[in-house]
Design a protein around this motif. Sequence first.
Motif, PDB file in Angstrom:
ATOM      1  N   ALA A   1      75.243  29.276  13.461  1.00 43.06           N
ATOM      2  CA  ALA A   1      76.505  29.893  13.856  1.00 43.06           C
ATOM      3  C   ALA A   1      76.273  31.397  13.812  1.00 43.06           C
ATOM      4  CB  ALA A   1      77.623  29.509  12.895  1.00 43.06           C
ATOM      5  N   ASP A   2      76.415  32.048  14.960  1.00 41.99           N
ATOM      6  CA  ASP A   2      76.183  33.488  15.051  1.00 41.99           C
ATOM      7  C   ASP A   2      74.806  33.876  14.517  1.00 41.99           C
ATOM      8  OD1 ASP A   2      78.714  33.942  16.173  1.00 41.99           O
ATOM      9  OD2 ASP A   2      79.622  34.057  14.191  1.00 41.99           O
ATOM     10  N   ASP A   3      73.758  33.150  14.901  1.00 46.06           N
ATOM     11  CA  ASP A   3      72.363  33.412  14.525  1.00 46.06           C
ATOM     12  C   ASP A   3      72.081  33.206  13.048  1.00 46.06           C
ATOM     13  OD1 ASP A   3      69.722  34.138  15.445  1.00 46.06           O
ATOM     14  OD2 ASP A   3      69.978  36.028  14.381  1.00 46.06           O
ATOM     15  N   VAL A   4      72.975  32.530  12.338  1.00 46.94           N
ATOM     16  CA  VAL A   4      72.771  32.265  10.911  1.00 46.94           C
ATOM     17  C   VAL A   4      72.719  30.755  10.698  1.00 46.94           C
ATOM     18  CG1 VAL A   4      73.769  32.486   8.606  1.00 46.94           C
ATOM     19  CG2 VAL A   4      73.945  34.382  10.215  1.00 46.94           C
ATOM     20  N   CYS A   5      71.661  30.306  10.020  1.00 45.01           N
ATOM     21  CA  CYS A   5      71.524  28.887   9.724  1.00 45.01           C
ATOM     22  C   CYS A   5      72.570  28.472   8.686  1.00 45.01           C
ATOM     23  CB  CYS A   5      70.127  28.595   9.189  1.00 45.01           C
ATOM     24  SG  CYS A   5      69.906  26.871   8.702  1.00 45.01           S
ATOM     25  N   LEU A   6      73.306  27.424   8.968  1.00 48.78           N
ATOM     26  CA  LEU A   6      74.339  26.951   8.048  1.00 48.78           C
ATOM     27  C   LEU A   6      73.753  26.200   6.853  1.00 48.78           C
ATOM     28  CD1 LEU A   6      76.991  25.717  10.635  1.00 48.78           C
ATOM     29  CD2 LEU A   6      76.913  27.901   9.415  1.00 48.78           C
ATOM     30  N   GLY A   7      72.467  25.910   6.911  1.00 50.06           N
ATOM     31  CA  GLY A   7      71.797  25.240   5.798  1.00 50.06           C
ATOM     32  C   GLY A   7      71.271  26.219   4.764  1.00 50.06           C
ATOM     33  N   CYS A   8      70.527  27.226   5.231  1.00 49.20           N
ATOM     34  CA  CYS A   8      69.880  28.155   4.290  1.00 49.20           C
ATOM     35  C   CYS A   8      70.482  29.550   4.314  1.00 49.20           C
ATOM     36  CB  CYS A   8      68.378  28.225   4.548  1.00 49.20           C
ATOM     37  SG  CYS A   8      67.918  29.005   6.114  1.00 49.20           S
ATOM     38  N   GLY A   9      71.247  29.899   5.339  1.00 48.19           N
ATOM     39  CA  GLY A   9      71.884  31.208   5.408  1.00 48.19           C
ATOM     40  C   GLY A   9      71.026  32.311   5.994  1.00 48.19           C
ATOM     41  N   ARG A  10      69.796  31.976   6.389  1.00 48.02           N
ATOM     42  CA  ARG A  10      68.917  32.994   6.966  1.00 48.02           C
ATOM     43  C   ARG A  10      69.114  33.101   8.466  1.00 48.02           C
ATOM     44  NH1 ARG A  10      63.174  30.936   5.391  1.00 48.02           N
ATOM     45  NH2 ARG A  10      64.187  28.983   5.926  1.00 48.02           N
ATOM     46  N   SER A  11      68.779  34.288   8.998  1.00 49.94           N
ATOM     47  CA  SER A  11      68.805  34.467  10.444  1.00 49.94           C
ATOM     48  C   SER A  11      67.554  33.833  11.040  1.00 49.94           C
ATOM     49  CB  SER A  11      68.838  35.966  10.789  1.00 49.94           C
ATOM     50  OG  SER A  11      67.602  36.571  10.464  1.00 49.94           O
ATOM     51  N   LYS A  12      67.566  33.645  12.352  1.00 56.43           N
ATOM     52  CA  LYS A  12      66.392  33.068  13.006  1.00 56.43           C
ATOM     53  C   LYS A  12      65.164  33.946  12.782  1.00 56.43           C
ATOM     54  CE  LYS A  12      68.999  30.602  16.516  1.00 56.43           C
ATOM     55  NZ  LYS A  12      69.314  30.452  17.928  1.00 56.43           N
ATOM     56  N   ARG A  13      65.330  35.270  12.809  1.00 58.21           N
ATOM     57  CA  ARG A  13      64.220  36.183  12.579  1.00 58.21           C
ATOM     58  C   ARG A  13      63.681  36.049  11.165  1.00 58.21           C
ATOM     59  NH1 ARG A  13      62.482  40.409  10.322  1.00 58.21           N
ATOM     60  NH2 ARG A  13      64.336  41.023   9.229  1.00 58.21           N
ATOM     61  N   GLU A  14      64.581  35.934  10.190  1.00 55.83           N
ATOM     62  CA  GLU A  14      64.153  35.787   8.794  1.00 55.83           C
ATOM     63  C   GLU A  14      63.398  34.478   8.576  1.00 55.83           C
ATOM     64  OE1 GLU A  14      67.735  38.393   6.734  1.00 55.83           O
ATOM     65  OE2 GLU A  14      68.010  36.248   7.093  1.00 55.83           O
ATOM     66  N   ILE A  15      63.821  33.430   9.245  1.00 56.26           N
ATOM     67  CA  ILE A  15      63.134  32.149   9.142  1.00 56.26           C
ATOM     68  C   ILE A  15      61.721  32.282   9.713  1.00 56.26           C
ATOM     69  CG2 ILE A  15      63.089  29.770  10.023  1.00 56.26           C
ATOM     70  CD1 ILE A  15      66.226  29.928   9.906  1.00 56.26           C
ATOM     71  N   LYS A  16      61.614  32.962  10.842  1.00 57.59           N
ATOM     72  CA  LYS A  16      60.332  33.108  11.521  1.00 57.59           C
ATOM     73  C   LYS A  16      59.320  33.904  10.683  1.00 57.59           C
ATOM     74  CE  LYS A  16      58.413  34.509  15.952  1.00 57.59           C
ATOM     75  NZ  LYS A  16      58.707  35.018  17.284  1.00 57.59           N
ATOM     76  N   VAL A  17      59.773  34.941   9.983  1.00 53.98           N
ATOM     77  CA  VAL A  17      58.848  35.813   9.238  1.00 53.98           C
ATOM     78  C   VAL A  17      58.741  35.464   7.758  1.00 53.98           C
ATOM     79  CG1 VAL A  17      59.197  37.729  10.840  1.00 53.98           C
ATOM     80  CG2 VAL A  17      60.563  37.606   8.743  1.00 53.98           C
ATOM     81  N   TRP A  18      59.411  34.420   7.298  1.00 56.54           N
ATOM     82  CA  TRP A  18      59.483  34.073   5.875  1.00 56.54           C
ATOM     83  C   TRP A  18      58.117  34.071   5.178  1.00 56.54           C
ATOM     84  CZ3 TRP A  18      62.965  33.935   2.150  1.00 56.54           C
ATOM     85  CH2 TRP A  18      62.663  33.272   0.970  1.00 56.54           C
ATOM     86  N   LYS A  19      57.136  33.424   5.766  1.00 55.86           N
ATOM     87  CA  LYS A  19      55.824  33.289   5.127  1.00 55.86           C
ATOM     88  C   LYS A  19      55.104  34.628   4.986  1.00 55.86           C
ATOM     89  CE  LYS A  19      55.009  28.514   6.429  1.00 55.86           C
ATOM     90  NZ  LYS A  19      54.138  27.564   7.118  1.00 55.86           N
ATOM     91  N   LYS A  20      55.478  35.614   5.785  1.00 57.67           N
ATOM     92  CA  LYS A  20      54.822  36.921   5.749  1.00 57.67           C
ATOM     93  C   LYS A  20      55.478  37.894   4.768  1.00 57.67           C
ATOM     94  CE  LYS A  20      53.382  36.456  10.529  1.00 57.67           C
ATOM     95  NZ  LYS A  20      53.498  36.980  11.887  1.00 57.67           N
ATOM     96  N   LEU A  21      56.651  37.538   4.247  1.00 53.46           N
ATOM     97  CA  LEU A  21      57.375  38.433   3.353  1.00 53.46           C
ATOM     98  C   LEU A  21      56.789  38.405   1.945  1.00 53.46           C
ATOM     99  CD1 LEU A  21      61.053  37.562   4.352  1.00 53.46           C
ATOM    100  CD2 LEU A  21      59.648  39.447   5.197  1.00 53.46           C
ATOM    101  N   ASP A  22      56.883  39.546   1.246  1.00 52.68           N
ATOM    102  CA  ASP A  22      56.458  39.557  -0.154  1.00 52.68           C
ATOM    103  C   ASP A  22      57.624  39.092  -1.031  1.00 52.68           C
ATOM    104  OD1 ASP A  22      58.194  41.751  -0.753  1.00 52.68           O
ATOM    105  OD2 ASP A  22      56.598  43.203  -0.394  1.00 52.68           O
ATOM    106  N   LYS A  23      57.381  38.964  -2.314  1.00 56.15           N
ATOM    107  CA  LYS A  23      58.372  38.400  -3.239  1.00 56.15           C
ATOM    108  C   LYS A  23      59.689  39.178  -3.224  1.00 56.15           C
ATOM    109  CE  LYS A  23      57.143  36.691  -7.236  1.00 56.15           C
ATOM    110  NZ  LYS A  23      56.688  36.565  -8.631  1.00 56.15           N
ATOM    111  N   ASP A  24      59.630  40.507  -3.243  1.00 53.73           N
ATOM    112  CA  ASP A  24      60.849  41.320  -3.235  1.00 53.73           C
ATOM    113  C   ASP A  24      61.623  41.166  -1.935  1.00 53.73           C
ATOM    114  OD1 ASP A  24      60.433  42.272  -5.810  1.00 53.73           O
ATOM    115  OD2 ASP A  24      59.321  44.034  -5.116  1.00 53.73           O
ATOM    116  N   GLU A  25      60.906  41.101  -0.824  1.00 51.61           N
ATOM    117  CA  GLU A  25      61.563  40.913   0.469  1.00 51.61           C
ATOM    118  C   GLU A  25      62.232  39.544   0.541  1.00 51.61           C
ATOM    119  OE1 GLU A  25      58.772  43.624   3.407  1.00 51.61           O
ATOM    120  OE2 GLU A  25      58.027  41.649   2.769  1.00 51.61           O
TER     121      GLU A  25
END
Length: 63
Positions: free
Chosen positions: A15-39
Amino acid sequence: MSALKDPCIGVCKFADDVCLGCGRSKREIKVWKKLDKDEKRAVLAQADLRLLALGATGRRKNK
């Protein structure tokens, strides 16, 4: 890299580019594995706020 668990719960409805399951945006889902712990922590905090704003329970259901 971080040991933070991927917050995906397999709902993947948006809904509005936000996953109703996890709350992340599509971009955040795509880059998740590349993020460090703080990110990842920052993304999770924003995701919680998004789920609250949408009135979705998502991954917060068991809390």
